[in-house]
Design an enzyme around this catalytic site. Structure first.
Site, PDB file in Angstrom:
ATOM      1  N   TYR A  95       0.851  -1.176   0.000  1.00 14.46           N
ATOM      2  CA  TYR A  95       0.000   0.000   0.000  1.00 14.46           C
ATOM      3  C   TYR A  95       0.894   1.236   0.000  1.00 14.46           C
ATOM      4  CZ  TYR A  95       0.255   0.104   5.262  1.00 14.46           C
ATOM      5  OH  TYR A  95       0.637   0.145   6.576  1.00 14.46           O
TER       6      TYR A  95
ATOM      7  N   GLU B  14       1.777  -1.105  -6.360  1.00 13.61           N
ATOM      8  CA  GLU B  14       1.432  -0.157  -5.302  1.00 13.61           C
ATOM      9  C   GLU B  14      -0.075   0.108  -5.364  1.00 13.61           C
ATOM     10  OE1 GLU B  14       2.841   1.375  -2.826  1.00 13.61           O
ATOM     11  OE2 GLU B  14       5.002   1.111  -3.104  1.00 13.61           O
TER      12      GLU B  14
END
Length: 266
Positions: A45, A109
């Site tokens: 994240y 991501e």
């Protein structure tokens, strides 16, 4: 008229290039000029409240960080680094003896604010939006299919760097990904009372726990001491595979789930 290059994955809408990448180092034992095939899919994240700022950071040459793909909350996907190149997303870490995780992996991501501390809870995480998870599943499935990445090598950043990282965290729906063909999963054993191992303990049971974690791929010394590193690895394991309780204590549920994962390994 020159056409724009297409993303490596059809799931990505376009290329939004980051300058932060380099050549993949060859795998140990291969020839120096051998083309490295990535065999790990690593999920992160962003740990930032603003997705635009997170994207800009991954594309800023002074930040020296990047990833191959970026997934917005609404499910839009951008490619930042070509899959054949070494993106700078993993940092120092290890998995199954591999210490250059960047060279071995493709990194995604996921825009998410990460863990937030609150007075009433030591840690709290907002959920991931369904549209975003659908996009992560579609992108992950495409990547593991094209590169032949094994299910048990679809990993969390916290798996490879348990003392530094917590992402993508216990709120990430690993079960849903595995059901869609992305990642390895068994149903976690139910929480129950009974014998457990905790920080500070020494002896053969701790050594056996460390050996099982190392067998699955986690990087730690098998020394029979339940120190800070072992506790961090247990927490990482729980975040990924037994998220109902993340406390760093190897209870019966944690140990049984680990045993079942090893038995069911591809």
């Amino acid at each position: 008229m020159t056409s724009r290059p297409a993303p490596d994955s059809h799931v990505a809408s376009k290329i939004f290039p980051s300058p932060n990448h380099g050549p993949r180092a060859p795998k140990a034992g291969d020839a120096e000029n051998a083309a490295r095939r990535p065999d790990i899919l690593l999920l992160h994240y962003t740990d930032m409240a603003d997705s635009g700022q997170a994207l800009n950071r991954l594309c800023d040459a002074t930040s020296e960080v990047s990833a191959h793909y970026f997934v917005f909350e609404d499910g839009r996907v951008l490619q930042l680094v070509p899959e054949g190149r070494r993106a700078w997303h993993a940092g120092a870490g290890v998995w199954d003896g591999e210490r250059d995780v960047n060279s071995a992996s493709i990194g995604i991501e996921i825009a998410h604010p990460g863990h937030r501390r609150a007075p009433e809870r030591p840690e709290s995480m907002p959920p991931y939006p369904p549209a975003q998870i659908e996009a992560v599943i579609a992108l992950g499935r495409d990547i593991v299919t094209r590169w032949g990445i094994r299910a048990d090598r679809v990993l969390a950043h916290s798996d490879v760097a348990p003392q530094r990282k917590r992402d993508p965290g216990e709120a990430f729906p690993w079960r849903a990904l595995a059901q869609a063909g992305v990642g390895h999963w068994v149903e976690p054993a139910a929480l129950r009372s009974g014998r457990f191992l905790s920080p500070g303990e020494r002896g053969q049971p701790v050594e056996a726990l460390q050996a099982m974690l190392a067998l699955y791929g986690y990087g730690l010394d098998i020394d029979g001491f339940y120190g800070m590193h072992t506790e961090a690895v247990v927490r990482a394991f729980q975040r990924h595979f037994r998220p109902e309780r993340v406390d760093g204590i190897a209870d019966a549920s944690t140990i049984t789930t680990l045993r079942d994962l090893i038995a069911a390994r591809p």
